[in-house]
Each structure stands twice: as structure tokens, then as C-alpha cells.
Design an enzyme around this catalytic site. Structure first.
Site, PDB file in Angstrom:
ATOM      1  N   ASN A  34      15.249  46.049  49.976  1.00  0.00           N
ATOM      2  CA  ASN A  34      13.924  46.244  49.211  1.00  0.00           C
ATOM      3  C   ASN A  34      12.869  46.094  50.249  1.00  0.00           C
ATOM      4  O   ASN A  34      12.988  45.895  51.329  1.00  0.00           O
ATOM      5  CB  ASN A  34      13.912  45.561  48.094  1.00  0.00           C
ATOM      6  CG  ASN A  34      13.791  43.928  48.463  1.00  0.00           C
ATOM      7  OD1 ASN A  34      12.772  43.407  49.031  1.00  0.00           O
ATOM      8  ND2 ASN A  34      14.907  43.084  48.080  1.00  0.00           N
ATOM      9  N   ARG A  35      11.685  46.484  49.571  1.00  0.00           N
ATOM     10  CA  ARG A  35      10.707  46.634  50.450  1.00  0.00           C
ATOM     11  C   ARG A  35       9.772  45.622  50.788  1.00  0.00           C
ATOM     12  O   ARG A  35       8.747  45.546  51.320  1.00  0.00           O
ATOM     13  CB  ARG A  35       9.684  47.816  49.920  1.00  0.00           C
ATOM     14  CG  ARG A  35      10.428  49.364  49.685  1.00  0.00           C
ATOM     15  CD  ARG A  35       9.421  50.134  49.121  1.00  0.00           C
ATOM     16  NE  ARG A  35       8.231  50.239  50.021  1.00  0.00           N
ATOM     17  CZ  ARG A  35       7.134  50.988  48.980  1.00  0.00           C
ATOM     18  NH1 ARG A  35       7.310  51.411  47.816  1.00  0.00           N
ATOM     19  NH2 ARG A  35       5.910  50.894  49.620  1.00  0.00           N
TER      20      ARG A  35
END
Ligand code: CTP
Ligand code: CA
Length: 229
Positions: A34-35
Site C-alpha cells: 500500500n502507499r
């Protein structure tokens, strides 16, 4: 000089922070991630250390330096993050759960590298739910511990979703982050949040993650001051 906490107001407090984002392996070289950069979590850890706390940060794939005096436990997967948080939770007075923990992981990770010609035109990966680490920790909390969750949401119902997590997970505060807003969310040095507690909510306008961290720690002070002895 800051309000309730003061410069060394957290001396003697043990703070556990989770930061970054977990990576779940698909095979020997690939992962689902994820970011989350870990900036918010590290800002919290640094701010708590500056207030005099003894800080441990469970860092999932964070490529940033930690502030002086902050102990870093490096992890990659949700399972590793869970094991590290489990090991450090009982000793902490304050938990700041800023990590983006994968909600699902590939049910099986190949030990070797998958070759595309063996997979055909489409690849289907079966994903399995991961345990909710924060809910598990909250279920075994002891009196005197303060638990703060973070919620990355999008859209007009962001704060409502955050408030639901406060109740469902059994927390003292949830920091709601509308990741759809400009300047908020991933890989930027700023953030804009609403901090939800059982007694109300506080909006913190767009500011550096360091300033947001101070607002979160001030909320922890307020919660701890209001808690029955
Ligand atoms: N969290 C956790 N373990 C998980 C998933 C989330 O400990 N497996 C924690 C996060 O670190 C965060 C809080 O729970 O402090 C809320 O995470 P969030 O992703 O916003 O909520 P979820 O409960 O996972 O629900 P959803 O992603 O569907 O909104
Ligand atoms: Ca989630």
C-alpha cells in the site's frame, strides 16, 4: 511551550508506535502493498521522544531515519507486525497505531519466482483476511493504557467511518485522515485530520505531519487527564 504535556511531560511514559505499510508476498520477488510511507508514524514517534517518552516504533517498510532515542523494530508483513506489536504492547502506556496493515494477503506465497508464461493471460490470486491487530490488542488492554487508531478514509462520510472504528475497536481516539483531500494522506509531508474521541472531535487544518503529531499527543494528554485514576 506546549500545553498539557510540556517539553518533558512524557518522561516515564512508554509509547508504542506502528508506522509504514505492510507488504504481503506473492512470490519470491513480488508483494501486495500500500502507499503508506511511514512519515506520520515517524513524526509521532519523534514528537513523543521529544516530550521525554521512551519510544518503540514497529516500522513496516519505512525508508526514513528515526529520531534520536527512538527504538526501531523493522518488519515487513502483517504477521510480523502483529508479532512485534504483541511483544511490546503490555509494556506500553500509549499505543499509536499509524501503520497501514494489509487487510488481505495472498493465501499462498510461492517460494520461487512465478514465470509469466506459466500463468497464462490472466492471473488470479486468492487473498485471505489478515487478523485485525489493533482490535486484538484492545481486547487485552489494561487500565491506564491509551489506544489511538488511525483511519484512512475517503469522502463525505470519513469522520462517521472513523467514529464507528472508535467504538468497534474499543479505542480512546481515532485520527481520521481523508486521503482524498489534496495535501492529506500518502507520501506528502502534510496532513489534515479530524481526531475523534468518545467526548467529541477536533479538526486539525492542513499542517506538517510534525504539527499533526503534536495535536495527536495533546489529545492523548486530554484523554489521560480525563481517565479515572
Ligand atoms: N489495523 C490493524 N490490523 C489490520 C487492519 C487495520 O491493526 N489488519 C488498524 C490500523 O493500523 C488502524 C486501524 O486499524 O489504526 C484502522 O485501519 P483502517 O484500515 O482504517 O480500518 P479497517 O478496520 O482495516 O477497515 P477498512 O480498511 O475496511 O476501512
Ligand atoms: Ca484496512
Amino acid at each position: 511551550e506546549r500545553s498539557a504535556g510540556g517539553r518533558a511531560g512524557w518522561k516515564g511514559l512508554r509509547v508504542l508506535v506502528s508506522a509504514g505499510g505492510t507488504r504481503e508476498p506473492i512470490d519470491a520477488v513480488r508483494f501486495v502493498g500500500n502507499r503508506s510511507s511511514g512519515r506520520m508514524g515517524f513524526a509521532l514517534a519523534d514528537a513523543a521522544a521529544r516530550r521525554g517518552a521512551q519510544v518503540t516504533v514497529v516500522a513496516a517498510n519505512v525508508g526514513l531515519p528515526a529520531g534520536s532515542g527512538v527504538e526501531v523494530v523493522a518488519v515487513e508483513t502483517a504477521a510480523q507486525l502483529q508479532a512485534a506489536c504483541d511483544a511490546h504492547f503490555d509494556a506500553c502506556d500509549v499505543l499509536l497505531m499509524a501503520a497501514a496493515v494489509a487487510d488481505f494477503r495472498p493465501a499462498e506465497a510461492a517460494a520461487h519466482k512465478l514465470k509469466k508464461d506459466d500463468m497464462g493471460d490472466a492471473l488470479t490470486i486468492t487473498m485471505q483476511r489478515t487478523p485485525d491487530v489493533l482490535t486484538g490488542l484492545a481486547a487485552r488492554r489494561r487500565p491506564g493504557q491509551t489506544l489511538v487508531g488511525f483511519a484512512a478514509e475517503t469522502g463525505e462520510h470519513a469522520v462517521d467511518y472513523g467514529r464507528r472504528k472508535l467504538t468497534a475497536k474499543g479505542l480512546d481516539a481515532v485520527v481520521v485522515n481523508d486521503v482524498g483531500k489534496p495535501g492529506a494522506g500518502f507520501d506528502v509531508p502534510t496532513n489534515e485530520v479530524t481526531i475523534v474521541t468518545t467526548s467529541g472531535e477536533r479538526h486539525v487544518a492542513l499542517a506538517s505531519k510534525g504539527e499533526i503529531a503534536e495535536a495527536v499527543l495533546d489529545t492523548v494528554d486530554a484523554v489521560r487527564a480525563a481517565a479515572p485514576a
